[in-house]
Design a protein around this motif. Structure first.
Motif, PDB file in Angstrom:
ATOM      1  N   MET A   1       0.850  -1.192   0.000  1.00 49.14           N
ATOM      2  CA  MET A   1       0.000   0.000   0.000  1.00 49.14           C
ATOM      3  C   MET A   1       0.886   1.244   0.000  1.00 49.14           C
ATOM      4  O   MET A   1       1.798   1.362   0.818  1.00 49.14           O
ATOM      5  CB  MET A   1      -0.910   0.004   1.231  1.00 49.14           C
ATOM      6  N   GLN A   2       0.603   2.133  -0.933  1.00 45.92           N
ATOM      7  CA  GLN A   2       1.408   3.333  -1.075  1.00 45.92           C
ATOM      8  C   GLN A   2       0.629   4.554  -0.596  1.00 45.92           C
ATOM      9  O   GLN A   2      -0.590   4.626  -0.721  1.00 45.92           O
ATOM     10  CB  GLN A   2       1.789   3.537  -2.547  1.00 45.92           C
ATOM     11  N   GLY A   3       1.360   5.525  -0.053  1.00 48.05           N
ATOM     12  CA  GLY A   3       0.750   6.785   0.334  1.00 48.05           C
ATOM     13  C   GLY A   3       0.837   7.049   1.820  1.00 48.05           C
ATOM     14  O   GLY A   3       1.182   6.171   2.620  1.00 48.05           O
ATOM     15  N   ARG A   4       0.499   8.290   2.187  1.00 47.09           N
ATOM     16  CA  ARG A   4       0.542   8.719   3.580  1.00 47.09           C
ATOM     17  C   ARG A   4      -0.843   9.198   3.989  1.00 47.09           C
ATOM     18  O   ARG A   4      -1.430  10.051   3.317  1.00 47.09           O
ATOM     19  CB  ARG A   4       1.588   9.812   3.760  1.00 47.09           C
ATOM     20  N   VAL A   5      -1.314   8.645   5.087  1.00 44.88           N
ATOM     21  CA  VAL A   5      -2.689   8.884   5.531  1.00 44.88           C
ATOM     22  C   VAL A   5      -2.674   9.488   6.930  1.00 44.88           C
ATOM     23  O   VAL A   5      -2.003   8.981   7.832  1.00 44.88           O
ATOM     24  CB  VAL A   5      -3.504   7.575   5.544  1.00 44.88           C
ATOM     25  N   LEU A   6      -3.441  10.565   7.105  1.00 46.78           N
ATOM     26  CA  LEU A   6      -3.662  11.147   8.425  1.00 46.78           C
ATOM     27  C   LEU A   6      -5.081  10.806   8.855  1.00 46.78           C
ATOM     28  O   LEU A   6      -6.035  11.046   8.111  1.00 46.78           O
ATOM     29  CB  LEU A   6      -3.485  12.670   8.376  1.00 46.78           C
ATOM     30  N   ALA A   7      -5.222  10.207  10.035  1.00 47.77           N
ATOM     31  CA  ALA A   7      -6.531   9.834  10.573  1.00 47.77           C
ATOM     32  C   ALA A   7      -6.844  10.688  11.791  1.00 47.77           C
ATOM     33  O   ALA A   7      -5.967  10.938  12.622  1.00 47.77           O
ATOM     34  CB  ALA A   7      -6.555   8.351  10.948  1.00 47.77           C
ATOM     35  N   ILE A   8      -8.095  11.131  11.898  1.00 46.56           N
ATOM     36  CA  ILE A   8      -8.504  12.040  12.972  1.00 46.56           C
ATOM     37  C   ILE A   8      -9.767  11.514  13.640  1.00 46.56           C
ATOM     38  O   ILE A   8     -10.745  11.175  12.969  1.00 46.56           O
ATOM     39  CB  ILE A   8      -8.781  13.458  12.420  1.00 46.56           C
ATOM     40  N   ASN A   9      -9.745  11.475  14.972  1.00 43.05           N
ATOM     41  CA  ASN A   9     -10.885  11.008  15.759  1.00 43.05           C
ATOM     42  C   ASN A   9     -11.046  11.932  16.960  1.00 43.05           C
ATOM     43  O   ASN A   9     -10.282  11.851  17.924  1.00 43.05           O
ATOM     44  CB  ASN A   9     -10.661   9.563  16.204  1.00 43.05           C
ATOM     45  N   THR A  10     -12.026  12.829  16.909  1.00 41.41           N
ATOM     46  CA  THR A  10     -12.234  13.795  17.992  1.00 41.41           C
ATOM     47  C   THR A  10     -13.171  13.229  19.048  1.00 41.41           C
ATOM     48  O   THR A  10     -14.248  12.735  18.737  1.00 41.41           O
ATOM     49  CB  THR A  10     -12.815  15.105  17.449  1.00 41.41           C
ATOM     50  N   GLY A  11     -12.737  13.323  20.306  1.00 43.16           N
ATOM     51  CA  GLY A  11     -13.549  12.924  21.434  1.00 43.16           C
ATOM     52  C   GLY A  11     -13.851  14.117  22.318  1.00 43.16           C
ATOM     53  O   GLY A  11     -13.463  15.249  22.014  1.00 43.16           O
ATOM     54  N   SER A  12     -14.529  13.899  23.430  1.00 46.52           N
ATOM     55  CA  SER A  12     -15.003  15.005  24.254  1.00 46.52           C
ATOM     56  C   SER A  12     -13.870  15.843  24.838  1.00 46.52           C
ATOM     57  O   SER A  12     -13.958  17.071  24.889  1.00 46.52           O
ATOM     58  CB  SER A  12     -15.890  14.475  25.381  1.00 46.52           C
ATOM     59  N   ALA A  21       2.337   5.590   6.877  1.00 45.86           N
ATOM     60  CA  ALA A  21       3.141   5.731   5.660  1.00 45.86           C
ATOM     61  C   ALA A  21       3.259   4.373   4.990  1.00 45.86           C
ATOM     62  O   ALA A  21       3.709   3.403   5.618  1.00 45.86           O
ATOM     63  CB  ALA A  21       4.517   6.294   5.982  1.00 45.86           C
ATOM     64  N   ASP A  22       2.821   4.288   3.753  1.00 38.25           N
ATOM     65  CA  ASP A  22       2.914   3.066   2.948  1.00 38.25           C
ATOM     66  C   ASP A  22       2.355   1.854   3.679  1.00 38.25           C
ATOM     67  O   ASP A  22       2.940   0.766   3.684  1.00 38.25           O
ATOM     68  CB  ASP A  22       4.363   2.820   2.531  1.00 38.25           C
ATOM     69  N   GLY A  23       1.205   2.057   4.329  1.00 37.65           N
ATOM     70  CA  GLY A  23       0.499   0.959   4.969  1.00 37.65           C
ATOM     71  C   GLY A  23       0.905   0.661   6.386  1.00 37.65           C
ATOM     72  O   GLY A  23       0.297  -0.205   7.030  1.00 37.65           O
ATOM     73  N   ASN A  24       1.909   1.350   6.914  1.00 35.52           N
ATOM     74  CA  ASN A  24       2.368   1.110   8.285  1.00 35.52           C
ATOM     75  C   ASN A  24       2.036   2.304   9.176  1.00 35.52           C
ATOM     76  O   ASN A  24       2.332   3.450   8.811  1.00 35.52           O
ATOM     77  CB  ASN A  24       3.881   0.872   8.307  1.00 35.52           C
ATOM     78  N   MET A  25       1.419   2.031  10.326  1.00 29.20           N
ATOM     79  CA  MET A  25       1.114   3.094  11.269  1.00 29.20           C
ATOM     80  C   MET A  25       2.412   3.585  11.899  1.00 29.20           C
ATOM     81  O   MET A  25       3.080   2.848  12.641  1.00 29.20           O
ATOM     82  CB  MET A  25       0.155   2.598  12.349  1.00 29.20           C
ATOM     83  N   VAL A  26       2.794   4.817  11.591  1.00 27.48           N
ATOM     84  CA  VAL A  26       4.031   5.393  12.120  1.00 27.48           C
ATOM     85  C   VAL A  26       3.851   5.780  13.581  1.00 27.48           C
ATOM     86  O   VAL A  26       4.709   5.530  14.422  1.00 27.48           O
ATOM     87  CB  VAL A  26       4.462   6.610  11.283  1.00 27.48           C
ATOM     88  N   ALA A 350      -7.364   4.492   8.721  1.00 31.69           N
ATOM     89  CA  ALA A 350      -6.213   4.397   7.815  1.00 31.69           C
ATOM     90  C   ALA A 350      -6.438   3.325   6.758  1.00 31.69           C
ATOM     91  O   ALA A 350      -6.146   3.530   5.573  1.00 31.69           O
ATOM     92  CB  ALA A 350      -4.946   4.102   8.613  1.00 31.69           C
ATOM     93  N   ASP A 351      -6.983   2.184   7.165  1.00 26.46           N
ATOM     94  CA  ASP A 351      -7.253   1.101   6.223  1.00 26.46           C
ATOM     95  C   ASP A 351      -8.226   1.557   5.139  1.00 26.46           C
ATOM     96  O   ASP A 351      -8.034   1.281   3.946  1.00 26.46           O
ATOM     97  CB  ASP A 351      -7.811  -0.106   6.971  1.00 26.46           C
ATOM     98  N   ASN A 352      -9.269   2.274   5.543  1.00 23.79           N
ATOM     99  CA  ASN A 352     -10.220   2.812   4.568  1.00 23.79           C
ATOM    100  C   ASN A 352      -9.536   3.804   3.637  1.00 23.79           C
ATOM    101  O   ASN A 352      -9.826   3.841   2.434  1.00 23.79           O
ATOM    102  CB  ASN A 352     -11.393   3.480   5.287  1.00 23.79           C
ATOM    103  N   GLY A 353      -8.604   4.595   4.186  1.00 25.99           N
ATOM    104  CA  GLY A 353      -7.877   5.557   3.360  1.00 25.99           C
ATOM    105  C   GLY A 353      -7.052   4.881   2.276  1.00 25.99           C
ATOM    106  O   GLY A 353      -7.047   5.328   1.119  1.00 25.99           O
TER     107      GLY A 353
END
Length: 372
Positions: A1-12, A21-26, A350-353
């Motif tokens: 998997m190629q590319g860089r993904v930023l995932a955001i999850n806002t809580g209270s 990066a490239d499929g690995n959670m940095v 990230a997987d969905n990204g």
């Protein structure tokens, strides 16, 4: 998997981010917002710029240029009911989130912040001579509505059953089970119990969630801080007692119910310690919780005449092996039981990204009408 993904999850009180990066959670990082910081804002929805700056400042500290990010994935807020899947954040979705059409919750900020960061990323990419192709998306909204028509029927026509569940993590866990067992995800019929602050139980068939409970609206099993389904007449008496406002009653059901109502804590680890020290009330409550979840799992199996391939137990409470064993003992006659502890929402985003980047997913368009 190629590319860089930023995932955001806002809580209270915090904003969780993950950078892949490239499929690995940095890294995954929980950005905690102090009470004093949050108190400066008149509402949750007014915190968007503060939280966005916290994310971009952290990325800068980690030495990650915005121009390197290819896609921003966000936890879906309480938008109008839609099918599961990935949707690009657009103007209609922004309006639904800002207006909080189906409730005010910190998760409504995720998509807005992701869209704003995607804009900044594209500005940085233009400055770096790169294509301004970054987009913001949500995945598997909590209000995903794919319920069977008969599952929506309530005892009063004005009170139809609705879906509000942990769709993101639940679908990800079914995919994980399929990978682990060499099975096609789309061919699985599975029941997933996500047990955290709230408890949602979802029935998955053919990649869709065809039945579930309204985990935020007073339906389903009891949980760490939610009452779940309660008897109607005593609830009516509470509402008309004159002792509580409408908002106080809602808080009693969601936020102040479940373990919080019984013991003043939403931490099951504390209750388990009490039970192991001989506290019979705590031990009975733990048994009652496990029974409540097991009953709902068994109930959903009736939708498919008991033809279930797998039952998956997940969420923070799934870290308790003793509790998971107690639940499994009650429902293993239906199907094999797998336990995947924790809330894997950043990994799921990230997987969905990466599935979007690879072209595996058809991105859907949000219109603002129910049943998109």
């Amino acid at each position: 998997m190629q590319g860089r993904v930023l995932a955001i999850n806002t809580g209270s009180t915090s904003t969780k981010i993950g950078y892949s990066a490239d499929g690995n959670m940095v890294f995954e990082q929980n950005l905690v917002h102090s009470v004093s910081d949050l108190s400066r804002y008149s509402s949750v929805m007014a915190q968007d710029l503060m939280r966005k700056d916290a994310i971009t400042d952290f990325l800068s500290e980690k030495g990650i240029p915005l121009s390197d990010i290819d896609i921003v994935m966000a936890r879906a807020g309480l938008i109008t009911p839609v099918e599961t899947g990935v949707y690009e954040v657009n103007a209609a979705m922004r309006r639904a989130l800002v207006e909080s059409r189906n409730g005010v919750h910190a998760c409504n900020l995720s998509g807005l912040i992701a869209d704003e960061i995607a804009w900044e990323i594209n500005e940085a990419r233009r400055a770096a001579g790169k294509p301004a192709s970054c987009r913001a998306y949500i995945a598997d909204a909590a209000m995903a509505d794919e319920m069977l028509p008969e599952a929506k029927v309530g005892g009063l026509p004005e009170f139809p059953r609705r879906a509000l569940c942990h769709a993101l993590n639940s679908r990800a866990m079914v995919r994980r089970y399929a990978r682990d067992h060499g099975t096609d995800y789309m061919s699985l019929t599975a029941i997933v119990a996500h047990m955290g602050g709230g408890t949602s139980v979802t029935l998955h068939r053919g990649g869709k969630i065809i039945d579930t409970n309204d985990a935020h609206g007073g339906d389903g099993p009891l949980s760490a801080e939610r009452a779940g389904t309660v008897p109607g007449f005593p609830l009516v008496e509470m509402c008309f007692s004159g002792k509580m406002t409408k908002e106080q009653v809602k808080k009693r059901l969601v936020g102040g119910g479940g373990a919080v109502a019984w013991f003043g804590t939403n931490d099951f680890r504390e209750i388990l310690k009490m039970a192991s020290s001989g506290d019979r009330k705590a031990a009975t409550f733990i048994d009652g919780y496990c029974l409540s979840v097991a009953k709902y799992i068994a109930g959903l199996s009736a939708d498919v005449c008991g033809k279930v391939d797998a039952i998956i137990l997940t969420g923070g409470i799934a870290h308790s092996a003793a509790m998971m064993s107690a639940i499994a003992d009650r429902i293993s006659f239906i199907a094999p039981v797998a336990v995947y502890p924790g809330e894997n929402e950043l990994e799921s985003l990230a997987d969905n990204g990466y599935r979007v980047l690879s072209g595996e997913f058809d991105v859907k368009t949000y219109s603002g009408s129910e049943g998109d």
